[in-house]
Write an enzyme that holds these catalytic residues in place. Structure first.
Site, PDB file in Angstrom:
ATOM      1  N   SER A 151     -64.693  56.706  12.061  1.00 45.10           N
ATOM      2  CA  SER A 151     -63.255  56.706  11.822  1.00 45.10           C
ATOM      3  C   SER A 151     -62.537  55.846  12.866  1.00 45.10           C
ATOM      4  CB  SER A 151     -62.735  58.150  11.813  1.00 45.10           C
ATOM      5  OG  SER A 151     -61.431  58.231  11.279  1.00 45.10           O
ATOM      6  N   ASP A 227     -63.844  60.341   0.382  1.00 47.69           N
ATOM      7  CA  ASP A 227     -63.057  60.295   1.623  1.00 47.69           C
ATOM      8  C   ASP A 227     -61.576  60.150   1.263  1.00 47.69           C
ATOM      9  OD1 ASP A 227     -61.774  59.513   4.050  1.00 47.69           O
ATOM     10  OD2 ASP A 227     -63.662  58.701   4.792  1.00 47.69           O
ATOM     11  N   HIS A 260     -64.874  62.619   4.470  1.00 47.74           N
ATOM     12  CA  HIS A 260     -64.600  62.121   5.818  1.00 47.74           C
ATOM     13  C   HIS A 260     -64.907  63.249   6.807  1.00 47.74           C
ATOM     14  CE1 HIS A 260     -62.488  59.006   8.250  1.00 47.74           C
ATOM     15  NE2 HIS A 260     -62.192  60.026   9.043  1.00 47.74           N
TER      16      HIS A 260
END
Length: 371
Positions: A151, A227, A260
């Site tokens: 990320s 995600d 995610h």
């Protein structure tokens, strides 16, 4: 307190290596910083290993990757040291914000130039210079480095790899923020840390950096199809398209059904470690098929038995009695190298390696030392 003086905070045994946590004073960030490091078993015996820097995401301190990624098992098998830095400076004297994209836990791996952030938020220099110097001074490492991230940490890994050509053997990222100046969160962070000059922001935008990149290192990117940040926030396709146009060797995969989170990372961390191990030039590779070892041992045993049987048949057919003394040199000359090959195969099976795939470089540690 000198920046090379480490204070051990915690040590846990994992896969015959150690997961450790340290605190030190950072001259770059002008405050205490902490990091985690996994030391594989061969390092504990004094053999040097390459280093993988694994950068964490927004509002993390690195401990989530340590506890939930599952990276240690594969780092032990590959003999790779893994360093997990914090995502920002911390403490009551360090500037902070209630905003989601700003403050402690959200350093964005930049060197801040604006008050009040500039005093402590120098994460680019810390990750690229001070921390590697610290690691190389205190642990048995080789000169090889690689970098990865998740990320916001994926954003950091990509921009550091592009901003420091030749420093890292490869870069990989899970769900990276690839074009931060084109997102609301990225613009909010960059304007606070760096001011209003968009040209300054481009130094930390991986998609923009590709336009002038001089070193085309290998790149691996994984994102989950479920995600919530994909594709509008992460924007990996633009980065991948530009990288391929520029001649980068880039692997890009959208993993169906994954989100995610750390479940996603744990599911594919093995492929990322293998990717870095190849780029780092490691000779032996992770044994995925134990049957190859059994086949190798079986072949060597069958070869030995067939050779000895043929030798004795030849002796009988010649009309000579098969005395032990006459055949002993031949037997010994066959048994010794073959036995060595069988023992090598067994040792490799125990330590988790095989010669099913190899590179032409020499091993950085004795292959018979068990993991």
């Amino acid at each position: 307190m000198k920046n090379s003086e480490l204070h051990l905070l915690e040590r846990r045994k994992m896969f015959n290596g150690y997961q450790e946590c340290y605190r030190h004073f950072s001259q770059t960030c002008r405050t205490d910083m902490r990091f985690d490091v996994y030391l594989p078993p061969q390092v504990l015996k004094g053999y040097p290993a390459p280093v993988l820097y694994f950068l964490s995401g927004l509002n993390s301190d690195g401990s989530e990757l340590v506890q939930q990624s599952g990276i240690q098992r594969f780092a032990a098998q590959w003999n790779i040291i893994v360093v997990f830095p914090d995502t920002s400076p911390r403490g009551q004297h360090v500037a902070d914000s209630e905003g989601h994209y700003l403050g402690q836990g959200a350093g964005f791996y930049v060197n801040a130039t604006e008050a009040p952030w500039a005093q402590h938020y120098q994460m680019e220099s810390y990750i690229s210079q001070e921390l590697p110097d610290l690691i190389e001074h205190n642990f048995p490492v080789t000169k090889e480095r690689s970098i990865a991230g998740f990320s916001m940490g994926g954003h950091g890994a990509l921009h550091l790899a592009l901003n420091y050509p030749g420093r890292y053997a490869a870069v990989s990222a899970f769900a990276p923020l690839c074009h931060p100046i084109n997102t609301e969160g990225g613009r909010q962070a960059f304007s606070a840390y760096l001011g209003q000059n968009v040209e300054t922001w481009k130094h930390y935008d991986s998609t923009e950096l590709l336009q002038t990149a001089s070193h085309k290192l290998p790149v691996l990117i994984d994102v989950g199809s479920e995600d919530a940040l994909y594709p509008e926030v992460l924007q990996p396709e633009g980065f991948v398209h530009s990288a391929r146009e520029k001649g980068f060797n880039i692997q890009y995969k959208v993993r169906p059904g994954y989100g995610h989170d750390y479940f996603f990372i744990a599911s594919f961390i093995d492929s990322h470690i293998e990717f870095h191990a190849q780029a780092l030039g490691l000779y032996a590779v992770l044994n995925k098929r134990p049957s190859e070892i059994r086949l190798m041992v079986g072949f060597q045993t069958a070869f030995t038995w067939s050779f000895l049987t043929f030798n004795f048949k030849q002796t009988y057919s010649s009309g000579r009695s098969p005395s032990v003394s006459s055949n002993l040199p031949s037997v010994i000359s066959t048994l010794i190298p073959t036995a060595a090959r069988i023992l090598a195969s067994i040792s490799l099976a125990i330590s988790g390696f095989s010669f099913s795939q190899t590179r032409t470089l020499s091993l950085p540690w004795p292959i018979f030392a068990p993991l």
